[in-house]
Structure formats: C-alpha cells, structure tokens
Enzyme design. Structure first.
Site, mmCIF file in Angstrom:
data_model
loop_
_atom_site.group_PDB
_atom_site.id
_atom_site.type_symbol
_atom_site.label_atom_id
_atom_site.label_comp_id
_atom_site.label_asym_id
_atom_site.label_seq_id
_atom_site.Cartn_x
_atom_site.Cartn_y
_atom_site.Cartn_z
ATOM 1 N N TYR A 60 16.667 60.919 38.003
ATOM 2 C CA TYR A 60 16.099 60.272 39.171
ATOM 3 C C TYR A 60 17.069 60.364 40.358
ATOM 4 C CZ TYR A 60 13.087 58.127 35.610
ATOM 5 O OH TYR A 60 12.230 57.905 34.559
ATOM 6 N N HIS A 125 14.652 62.703 27.490
ATOM 7 C CA HIS A 125 13.776 62.592 28.653
ATOM 8 C C HIS A 125 12.793 63.756 28.755
ATOM 9 C CE1 HIS A 125 13.642 61.491 33.245
ATOM 10 N NE2 HIS A 125 12.467 61.407 32.644
#
Length: 322
Positions: A60, A125
């Site tokens: 992110y 992820h």
C-alpha cells in the site's frame, strides 16, 4: 479502549479482535491523497473508540502505509499487547515475490517500519498472482520459521478468488495457515464468501472480510479510475446509491452494517482516513452490536437494484491455479 465495540474470536488463533477493523490501504494514498497528520489522528481515534485490529501491507503506497501506521502506533497511548497488528508479504510496489528469502526479509522490513518487534498476523498478499504451489511448499514454511522465532504469531493468506484459499488450505500442514482475508465477497452486491464459510469453519480458519464497500463502489463517492469491476456492476451500484440518496440515507452505512451482522466473520476491515470517518463507522458498528435494525425496506430496494449483478466479480488478471 472502551467504546462498546464487540470482540470476536479469530478462528482458532486465540486472538479476540474488534468486529470493525482498521484497513490501512488508504494510508498509502490508494484512494486519494491523505495528510499524514490526519492519518495518524484517525488511527488514534480508532484505538480510543475500541478498534483493536489494524491491517496494512508493504504494497500500500509502496511502504508508505506501513510507515504512517508505524508512526501512529509508536505514539499511541496503549500497550502493544492491547492491539492486534496484521501486515502482509509477497506483494510490493515492484511486483510479486513469494520466495522464502524475500518474505523473510520483508517481515524484518515491516517490523522496522511499524516500530514493533512482532506482528500478530502475517498474510501472503494476493496469492493468486503467484504460484500457489510455491505458497504451499516455500512461503508458508518460511513464515513458520519466523513464527518460531517470535516475529509473527499467526499466518494467513489473502486474495480475491475464493477457490485459491481451498487450493492452499487443502495442501498445507493442518494449523500452519490459520486465517484467510477475503475482500469484496461479503457486501450488498456480493455474498459469495458464504459459500466457503462451512469449509473454513471445519478447518478452524479465522475469517476476515475486507472492503464491504466493494473498493469504493458502495461508498457514495466516485470509485477510483483503476477499479476493475465490469461496467454493469458499476452502473448498478450507482443506481443503488441514488436509491439511498433519494431517501436521505447513506449507502456506505447500510453496506457496512449489512456486512457486520454476520458473526461467522470475525472482523470487517474498512479503510479510514479521518476522525469523522472513524466516528461514523464505529457508531454504525455499535448499532449492529446492540441489535439495532437498519432500514429493512431500504435494504430490499437496494438488493432489488443489485440482484441482476449479484456475485458478479472481476478478474484478478491471473489463473489462480498457476
């Protein structure tokens, strides 16, 4: 950390986490620019109001979100053991790398950015973008070593296609993967996560659901340009937003409360970047905890609008079994 938010058990981990979780992706400016002081203030307000679960990833904002969350946690006036911290590995600004060497290094880097000595939960992820066999034979064993070393407490996997979870969980040693993080599959327009809940419960897997607003489709605001949803889904969600607006209601609140009413899901992750957003979401969550009924007639109208696109998902861009 008073505030009325209920705590739910996360599968068999022994962790008890707030029914509303703090999603850290907006801290990396994924949904628009956020001032660092506003981001930090939102984390502090979340903790003050009873949110004890914070989730982030080095992906992110290419480590920005972890860095900002780390600053916030360092100055938060609560003991480390009073909050549950989750981050991820395998996906980075530079691409995907689920190798043992990279994920091991990744965890050390995350700990440094987050200003902690351990994370409670580490997720692989978006596993569908890598080799699921590598996740099974290399990534999870590497994370297990980090667990043995005390750097991570529990191991999870995240991704969009639900069958990727089955593929991995059917092949790893029992108990090695304890949590799944699913996103955009438990919301007003998509409840397909329910199809695998019995399977996950049978394996003792904790369930985290993220993005009850379908990555902005149900936020009441214009979703980001990069949103991968097909056009017919975007059109239907816009119609649902208008239905709520016509009655002076917030579709975001309706969507959040709809998602949180299911106690099979330990926590619902929502991105928050301001004190006001935190307060609104916590208020909505507490209403659910206290058994308040939302507008059932409005819900029926919205569901009618969304029914033609129910469970219509979008491609993650890869065959999840390669």
């Amino acid at each position: 950390m008073a505030g009325g938010l209920g705590l739910r058990e996360l599968g068999g981990t022994g962790l008890k986490i707030s029914s509303l979780g703090f999603g850290g992706s907006p801290l990396g400016n994924l949904f628009g620019s956020v001032k660092e002081e506003d981001a930090i203030a939102s984390v502090h307000e979340a903790a003050r109001l009873g949110i004890n679960f914070f989730d982030v990833s080095p992906y992110y904002g290419d480590t920005l979100a972890e860095t900002v969350l780390g600053k916030a946690l360092k100055s938060i006036p609560i003991p480390r053991e009073d909050y549950v911290l989750s981050t991820k590995c395998g996906r980075y600004g530079s691409g995907f790398d689920f190798s043992a060497e990279r994920v091991t290094k990744s965890v050390d880097e995350s700990l440094q950015r987050l200003n902690v000595t351990y994370v409670d939960l580490i997720h692989c992820h978006d596993i569908e973008f890598g080799s699921l066999d590598q996740i099974v034979t290399e990534t999870v064993p590497a994370l297990q070593k980090l667990k043995d070393a005390g750097k991570v407490r529990h191991i999870g996997i995240s991704g969009l296609p639900l069958n990727a979870f089955r593929y991995v969980l059917d092949r790893v040693p029992k108990g090695s993967v304890e949590v799944v993080l699913s996103y955009c599959h438990y919301s007003l327009n998509d409840t397909s996560l329910l199809e695998i809940v019995p399977y996950l419960q049978e394996k003792g897997i904790g369930i985290i659901s993220a993005s009850p607003l379908s990555m902005g489709l149900l936020s009441g605001q214009t979703p980001p340009e990069w949103h991968p949803a097909p056009s017919e889904l975007k059109v239907a969600c816009n119609k649902a937003i208008e239905v709520c607006k016509a009655q002076g209601k917030s579709i975001a609140k309706l969507a959040l409360q709809y998602a949180m009413r299911n106690h099979d899901i330990a926590t619902t992750l929502v991105g928050m970047t301001s004190i006001e957003q935190v307060q609104e979401n916590v208020k909505a969550a507490i209403e659910v905890e206290q058994g308040a009924k939302y507008d059932e007639e409005l819900l029926k109208e919205v569901e009618k609008v969304l029914q033609p696109v129910k469970n219509l998902t979008w491609s993650s861009g890869r065959d999840e079994n390669n």
